[in-house]
Design an enzyme around this catalytic site. Sequence first.
Site, PDB file in Angstrom:
ATOM      1  CD  GLU A 192     -19.329 -16.711 -28.421  1.00 44.79           C
ATOM      2  OE1 GLU A 192     -19.811 -17.215 -29.442  1.00 44.79           O
ATOM      3  OE2 GLU A 192     -19.781 -15.681 -27.889  1.00 44.79           O
ATOM      4  CD  GLU A 243     -17.142 -12.131 -28.815  1.00 43.86           C
ATOM      5  OE1 GLU A 243     -18.363 -12.217 -29.067  1.00 43.86           O
ATOM      6  OE2 GLU A 243     -16.316 -12.926 -29.273  1.00 43.86           O
TER       7      GLU A 243
END
Length: 475
Positions: free
Chosen positions: A176, A373
């Site tokens: 991320e 995810e």
Amino acid sequence: MAGLRKDFLWGGAVAANQLEGGFQDGGKGLSVADVMAAGANGVEREITDGIVAGKNYPNHEAIDFYHRYKDDVKLFADLGLNCFRTSIAWTRIFPNGDETEPNEAGLQFYDDLFDELHKYGIEPVITLSHFEMPYHLVKTYGGWRSRKLIDFYVRYATTVFKRFKGKVHYWMTFNEINNQTGLNKFALFTNSGILVRPDEDAAEVMYQAGHYEVVASALAVQIGHEIDPTNQIGCMVAMGPTYPATTDPKDALKAMREMQRNYWFADVQVKGKYPSWLVQYQKDHFNLDITLEDLDVLKEGTVDYIGFSYYASHVVKASENEPVSYVDPLHTKGVANDKLERSDWGWEIDPIGLRVALNWFAERYDKPMFIVENGLGAIDTPDAAGHVHDPYRIDYLKKHIEQMKLAVEVDGVDLMGYTPWGFIDLVSAGTGQMDKRYGMIYVDKNDAGEGSLERSKKDSFYWYRNVIKTNGEEL
Ligand code: P53
């Protein structure tokens, strides 16, 4: 309709700092995750100056995977996973980050873990840096403010590419990496080891650190390919499509700019160059250290696939005094989406947004994608027999997988796999809680750190096992 690939990667995702514990075992050094105390729902985690006695640091023990991994991997095999996404804790390999020689005990731990996974036919999917950079690099070099970090990261990446050649084929460089585009304190610290000082411009610091990170990422991609040409190395971005609040064209421009602002990291990692709006913006506002040589490195180190997380979508509205550039994140206030329900932590639940995301990436980048995810953080309450019934989680995952399949089967996107987040309960990154649970495997431990750490299967475990067995046909 063709359905999902026959070799679709069905897995589960975790990160070293959120499940391993053993924070000082095997010569491990302190990471940024080790100096973050527990918060609560709506309460930020405190970042302390080193470890302060008396505070609750949930990542120190986490769910003790470091000592229990053999039993846990057996459970993962029982769930039917064919891949397992975790990260290597940089601080197990280079405890301070700036050593010249790696720590053998750390390398050995991952050797053993990967062997254990392969024993059951489970392919490791590895993030090189997932919110756990060495704390020493923060204290001594100011985190990714320093160009020196490129060398430290590259040394670490090279070490693990070499050591785990043949055992690991799927990699991602930074988890991320784009969280920090919002300039919030938590993200700048977890992504880049940066606490912005009063004399600094947060945006300038972020664009500089981010630049060194994309250079480091591109070098790692090149080296990873040289060491093993079969390596698949991806970027990893947090994806949440941004919708305009109204039909006002100003809102459309605002939403578009939000997407550009949030995904420039992926633009650089996938296309090998900065987007034109950002070149202009950086020139107008900052004085950054970006060399011509760096720009060549970026060109030569583009990723093989786009790894991304997906939890929620967002809505924005342009304000009266919107800056002409539409870039300032501190100026952006999200608007609630009245069409969507929210999780207990206020995350808007939007399965169709996942289809939007897959299509958006497909058009923009034309590369394979990997959903690494997705999931619902929720409170679980075991029944009298200690069993967790979690229809809400099954419902969330089912609706997202449905949209994922539509994107593949109707829209033709190229999707490699799906690894739901925290499929075994672990420490929340954002709040440090244990009771914000994503798992299909329950772990007996609460926010106060109490519990037996025993594992048990929730209803969602049996449901997901069948999803995998039928390659997503039965949801
Ligand atoms: P937690 C913010 C927004 C979206 C994803 O998050 C985020 C975050 C950071 O909190 O993180 C990712 O645990 C991250 C994982 C994290 C997971 O999403 O705050 O890659 O480490 O645990 C879920 O509920």
